[in-house]
Design a protein around this motif. Structure first.
Motif, PDB file in Angstrom:
ATOM      1  N   ALA A  51     -30.995  41.499 -76.023  1.00 20.75           N
ATOM      2  CA  ALA A  51     -29.968  40.470 -76.164  1.00 20.75           C
ATOM      3  C   ALA A  51     -29.327  40.158 -74.817  1.00 20.75           C
ATOM      4  CB  ALA A  51     -28.910  40.925 -77.169  1.00 20.75           C
ATOM      5  N   ILE A  57     -31.670  38.025 -72.619  1.00 21.07           N
ATOM      6  CA  ILE A  57     -31.709  36.623 -73.031  1.00 21.07           C
ATOM      7  C   ILE A  57     -30.530  35.862 -72.433  1.00 21.07           C
ATOM      8  CG2 ILE A  57     -31.443  35.096 -75.034  1.00 21.07           C
ATOM      9  CD1 ILE A  57     -33.002  37.289 -76.622  1.00 21.07           C
ATOM     10  N   GLU A 114     -30.578  33.006 -69.246  1.00 23.75           N
ATOM     11  CA  GLU A 114     -30.056  31.663 -69.507  1.00 23.75           C
ATOM     12  C   GLU A 114     -28.847  31.350 -68.634  1.00 23.75           C
ATOM     13  OE1 GLU A 114     -30.432  28.083 -70.817  1.00 23.75           O
ATOM     14  OE2 GLU A 114     -31.674  29.588 -71.799  1.00 23.75           O
ATOM     15  N   LEU A 131     -34.582  38.649 -82.946  1.00 24.44           N
ATOM     16  CA  LEU A 131     -34.981  37.513 -82.107  1.00 24.44           C
ATOM     17  C   LEU A 131     -34.972  36.220 -82.902  1.00 24.44           C
ATOM     18  CD1 LEU A 131     -37.872  38.959 -79.909  1.00 24.44           C
ATOM     19  CD2 LEU A 131     -35.735  37.974 -79.094  1.00 24.44           C
ATOM     20  N   GLU A 167     -31.743  34.755 -81.003  1.00 23.82           N
ATOM     21  CA  GLU A 167     -32.094  34.302 -79.657  1.00 23.82           C
ATOM     22  C   GLU A 167     -31.519  32.913 -79.391  1.00 23.82           C
ATOM     23  OE1 GLU A 167     -35.880  34.002 -76.586  1.00 23.82           O
ATOM     24  OE2 GLU A 167     -36.220  33.568 -78.709  1.00 23.82           O
ATOM     25  N   ARG A 208     -28.804  32.034 -76.508  1.00 22.91           N
ATOM     26  CA  ARG A 208     -29.158  31.080 -75.440  1.00 22.91           C
ATOM     27  C   ARG A 208     -28.161  29.923 -75.385  1.00 22.91           C
ATOM     28  NH1 ARG A 208     -34.790  28.568 -75.173  1.00 22.91           N
ATOM     29  NH2 ARG A 208     -34.005  28.069 -73.084  1.00 22.91           N
ATOM     30  N   PRO A 239     -37.361  29.719 -71.923  1.00 24.24           N
ATOM     31  CA  PRO A 239     -36.545  30.868 -72.326  1.00 24.24           C
ATOM     32  C   PRO A 239     -36.994  32.121 -71.589  1.00 24.24           C
ATOM     33  CG  PRO A 239     -38.222  30.434 -73.973  1.00 24.24           C
ATOM     34  CD  PRO A 239     -38.349  29.347 -72.946  1.00 24.24           C
ATOM     35  N   VAL A 252     -40.364  38.765 -74.429  1.00 31.66           N
ATOM     36  CA  VAL A 252     -39.129  38.697 -73.647  1.00 31.66           C
ATOM     37  C   VAL A 252     -39.087  39.827 -72.624  1.00 31.66           C
ATOM     38  CG1 VAL A 252     -36.604  38.782 -73.762  1.00 31.66           C
ATOM     39  CG2 VAL A 252     -37.897  37.572 -75.530  1.00 31.66           C
ATOM     40  N   GLN A 300     -43.989  31.660 -80.831  1.00 32.78           N
ATOM     41  CA  GLN A 300     -42.641  32.193 -81.004  1.00 32.78           C
ATOM     42  C   GLN A 300     -42.681  33.722 -81.041  1.00 32.78           C
ATOM     43  OE1 GLN A 300     -39.763  30.795 -80.913  1.00 32.78           O
ATOM     44  NE2 GLN A 300     -40.321  28.631 -80.992  1.00 32.78           N
ATOM     45  N   ASP A 360     -40.855  40.450 -83.432  1.00 32.91           N
ATOM     46  CA  ASP A 360     -40.399  41.807 -83.152  1.00 32.91           C
ATOM     47  C   ASP A 360     -41.514  42.806 -83.449  1.00 32.91           C
ATOM     48  OD1 ASP A 360     -39.169  44.498 -83.901  1.00 32.91           O
ATOM     49  OD2 ASP A 360     -37.416  43.449 -83.125  1.00 32.91           O
TER      50      ASP A 360
END
Length: 761
Positions: free
Chosen positions: A71, A74, A78, A144, A148, A152, A215, A662, A723, A726
């Motif tokens: 987290a 991310i 951003e 996610l 996510e 973001r 991303p 990620v 996409q 997890d």
């Protein structure tokens, strides 16, 4: 969610302000975070200090899976933040953090009459339920998919207002500026976040927020095994130096320690105890009893435990008590004679299977979660205010349970979520919160209740036992599977634990609610993912005297073992090579085919020939997300052998496609951890019950793999732009069948019972 200045910049000063959520209809929620002096709270996710330090509120339970780091990464990417200036904090219970993805996933549990009306995370019902409860639960790998985008968006809005503040000083358009390294840049001009935080409050962010073109993403080829991670785990330094705070590390003034004794598994109640026998125990503070448990509190936990044992608590049956002989008899009778209910089908294989080409029975024993950290909760009740500290996957449900037990209002109850030392879904159980609150109320002192290892095994609800008869119809040339049926005998386990968790009922009430019901979630994965023209799953619901619970991997933890092992049997029956046999039935699934081919290269697959000791298995997992279906794919090759009555797994190789990655290092850790958890379930982790008592309760009795016996592990990832998915449960589900298939290759013996050692191999 519509982001406005009022909804974004919350808490200028001590107050929390209001967060305006426009997901469904305009609804007003109190800001989830409270700002300290000089801080700004951004959309209840980001806390920006005056000096520019960033803290991210993480609405998940960190159980070692690295979700807090994910987290934070991310947000950092951003925002353009410096990783050294980023930290995390547990998010409080709030509707802001309602997980609509999990609410949709569990729609059959909270909306059983018409789950299809709420099975989309974008649908009104799922979102309303997620926000109203609030549905703030860590499970099923939804982090996610659910958060996510909000993370973001919040970070992009922060970046925008910081850029606007800088642009105002430089007299340029904010869109031309760049955010990186914790600063805003205009060519060679630079303004750090710290200089801009106060000025940023004067600006409204764009609506919708302007996200970066890409991303957070790491290419797997850029981070081979052993490479230095770009975003190291935030919790690692504290875990290394011992300063990390787990639930058992909480200390409060005047706090006492409590030990507890539960009755045998099933319907048992406390019948007697000798309170006088504990009077001479030094350090004893008090004794508290309830209908199903007895607790002692002392100045140390050992004093409390000594007093508890001295009292010799006795329990009596108030109904059925778990016993493995009776369990297996009931399951066997149900499988052979019970009325099955069809829970999934593509076509109708019954006519084809009037005389199946082959049929086999598979059995799975009850499995214990066995987390390293046992259930622990600290409770303090003062002046009508209840506070609890614990590791929990369901903080709002723990808060509700504690409030009821202490007899206080929910609004006067605060839960402080802590990281868990493992869970595997054991911390979905919130009973320890109600017990600690009840003890604190009775003793009128802060108390820390810690279950012993024996109590964790005794009172913890295991994964359900299950037996299944799998049948297949082959074409006359034995080259194609034409029909398949899985007939499963097990309780409606998902309905049971879902009712117990979400409706906050007792174990017996939950079992009564599940009685006789077909349970598609408990049978998930039993319908093969292969292109078989006619296939179906029938559930024979059983009423067992053993409460059951969800475990890591869900139903796939046992259905994948059955299906992938039986597919191997079909391949052997057809005289076909196991990998090519699978690929031939995977038309339209190129990502899974690529995983099979990838793991074959990684493991130097030899075709699974007799005595090679290699076995293969694969799996696909799906999750409905706001933008559509997300999928994760994995193929596993195991190399195993028999050695002096034991199973030795020499190597586990896995190739996974989890979409956009990620954090490669975290993904690798999750797959590796899943493989070893799957190994543990393949060779141990289960228990029998006699008179309600688990026969394998200590960690040393569970047959778990020792470090010296852990195999070489190889993990590779597809470089995918799909996409993200997890990977936490993906590695676990395909491991046991790969090992079972490897042992068949090595020995010629087909093992159809989990754990594999339970067959006396």
């Amino acid at each position: 969610m519509r982001l406005t200045r009022r909804g974004l910049l919350i808490g200028a000063g001590a107050g929390g302000g209001l967060l305006l959520a426009f997901r469904l209809v305009p609804r007003h929620y109190a800001g989830a975070l409270v700002a300290g002096e000089g801080e700004r709270i951004f959309d209840s996710f980001i806390r920006l200090a005056r000096n520019g330090d960033v803290s991210i509120a993480v609405p998940f339970c960190e159980m070692g899976q690295g979700v807090t780091t994910l987290a934070a990464q991310i947000v950092a990417v951003e925002m353009g933040a410096d990783w050294k200036r980023v930290g995390v904090e547990p998010a409080p219970v709030s509707p802001v953090y309602g997980d609509a993805v999990l609410a949709a996933r569990w729609a059959p549990l909270w909306m059983p009459l018409a789950p299809s009306l709420a099975d989309s995370p974008e649908g009104t019902l799922a979102r309303l339920h997620a926000e109203r409860e609030p549905f703030q639960i860590t499970a099923e790998g939804t982090a996610l998919a659910a958060f996510e985008a909000p993370l973001r968006e919040a970070a992009a809005a922060v970046r925008a207002v910081l850029s606007m503040a800088a642009a105002d000083q430089w007299g340029v358009g904010w869109e031309t500026l760049e955010a990186r390294d914790h600063a805003i840049f205009n060519g060679r001009q630079r303004l750090g976040f710290a200089r801009l935080t106060q000025m940023a409050a004067r600006f409204d962010p764009p609506d919708p927020p302007v996200l970066r073109p890409e991303p957070a993403r790491e290419k797997p080829g850029s981070f081979p095994d052993g490479a230095r991670p770009a975003y190291p785990r935030l919790d690692l330094p504290a875990k290394v130096d011992g300063s990390f705070v787990f639930a058992g590390d909480v200390r409060l003034p005047d706090m006492v320690f409590a030990a507890i004794a539960h009755g045998p598994q099933g319907a048992s109640v406390l019948s007697s105890y000798d309170k006088a026998a504990a009077a001479d125990v030094k350090g004893l503070v008090g004794v508290v009893h309830a209908r199903r448990w007895l607790a002692a509190a002392g100045t140390t936990w050992h004093a409390a435990d000594k007093a508890l044992k001295a009292m010799d608590p006795r329990f009596k049956a108030a109904g059925r008590i778990a016993d493995s002989v009776a369990l297996e008899t009931r399951i066997d009778t149900g499988l052979r004679k019970g009325a099955g209910q069809r829970v999934a089908a593509e076509g109708d294989p019954d006519a084809l299977l009037a005389k199946p080409s082959l049929s086999a029975r598979y059995d799975v024993e009850p499995a214990l979660h066995a987390p390293l950290e046992t259930a622990t909760c600290t409770a303090r009740l003062e002046e009508g205010q209840l506070e609890i500290w614990l590791a929990t996957q369901a903080p709002d449900l723990a808060r509700r349970a504690a409030a009821r037990a202490a007899g206080v209002r929910l609004r006067d109850t605060v839960v402080y979520p802590l990281h868990a030392g493992g869970s595997f879904d054991a911390r979905l159980d919130v009973r320890v919160a109600s017990q600690a609150a009840a003890i604190a109320k009775t003793l009128n002192r802060p108390v820390q209740l810690m279950w012993s290892r024996w109590q964790e095994s005794l009172a913890g609800y295991p994964r359900t036992p299950v037996s299944a008869q799998l049948s297949a119809a082959m074409s006359p040339d034995k080259q194609r599977l034409l029909g398949w049926r899985t007939r499963m005998a097990l309780p409606a386990s998902a309905i049971e634990w879902g009712t117990r968790l979400l409706d906050e009922t007792s174990a017996q009430a939950a079992q009564d609610a599940a009685h006789g019901k077909a349970d598609p979630l408990a049978c998930e994965g039993a319908l093969p993912l292969y292109a078989i023209p006619e296939k179906a799953v029938d559930h024979v619901p059983l009423d067992l005297p053993l409460p059951t619970a969800r475990m890591r991997g869900g139903a796939l933890g046992y259905t994948a073992f059955m299906v992938e092992s039986f597919v191997d049997e079909c391949a052997h029956f057809a005289g076909a090579e196991p990998l090519s046999f699978r690929v031939a039935m995977l038309s339209g699934q190129p990502r899974l085919v690529a995983c099979l081919q990838g793991v074959a290269r990684l493991a130097m697959w030899g075709g699974g020939a007799d005595a090679s000791g290699q076995g293969i298995a694969c799996q696909r997992m799906d999750l409905a997300a706001p933008e559509g279906l997300r999928s994760g794919f994995i193929a596993v090759v195991a190399t195993a052998r028999q050695e002096e009555g034991a199973i030795r797994v020499d190597r586990l190789s896995a190739y996974a496609d989890i979409g956009r990655i990620v954090n490669v290092e975290l993904a690798r850790q999750q797959i590796e951890g899943g493989l070893l958890f799957g190994l543990a379930q393949a060779i141990g982790g289960s228990t029998a019950y006699a008179a309600g008592l688990p026969q394998s309760a200590r960690l040393s009795q569970l047959g778990l793999p020792l470090l010296a016996h852990c195999p070489k592990v190889d993990v590779a990832f597809a470089d995918s732009g799909e996409q993200p998915f997890d990977p936490g449960e993906l590695g676990m589900v395909a491991t046991a069948p790969a090992i079972a298939n490897a042992l068949f290759s090595a020995t010629g013996v087909r093992l159809r019972r989990l754990p594999l050692l339970s067959e006396g191999f």
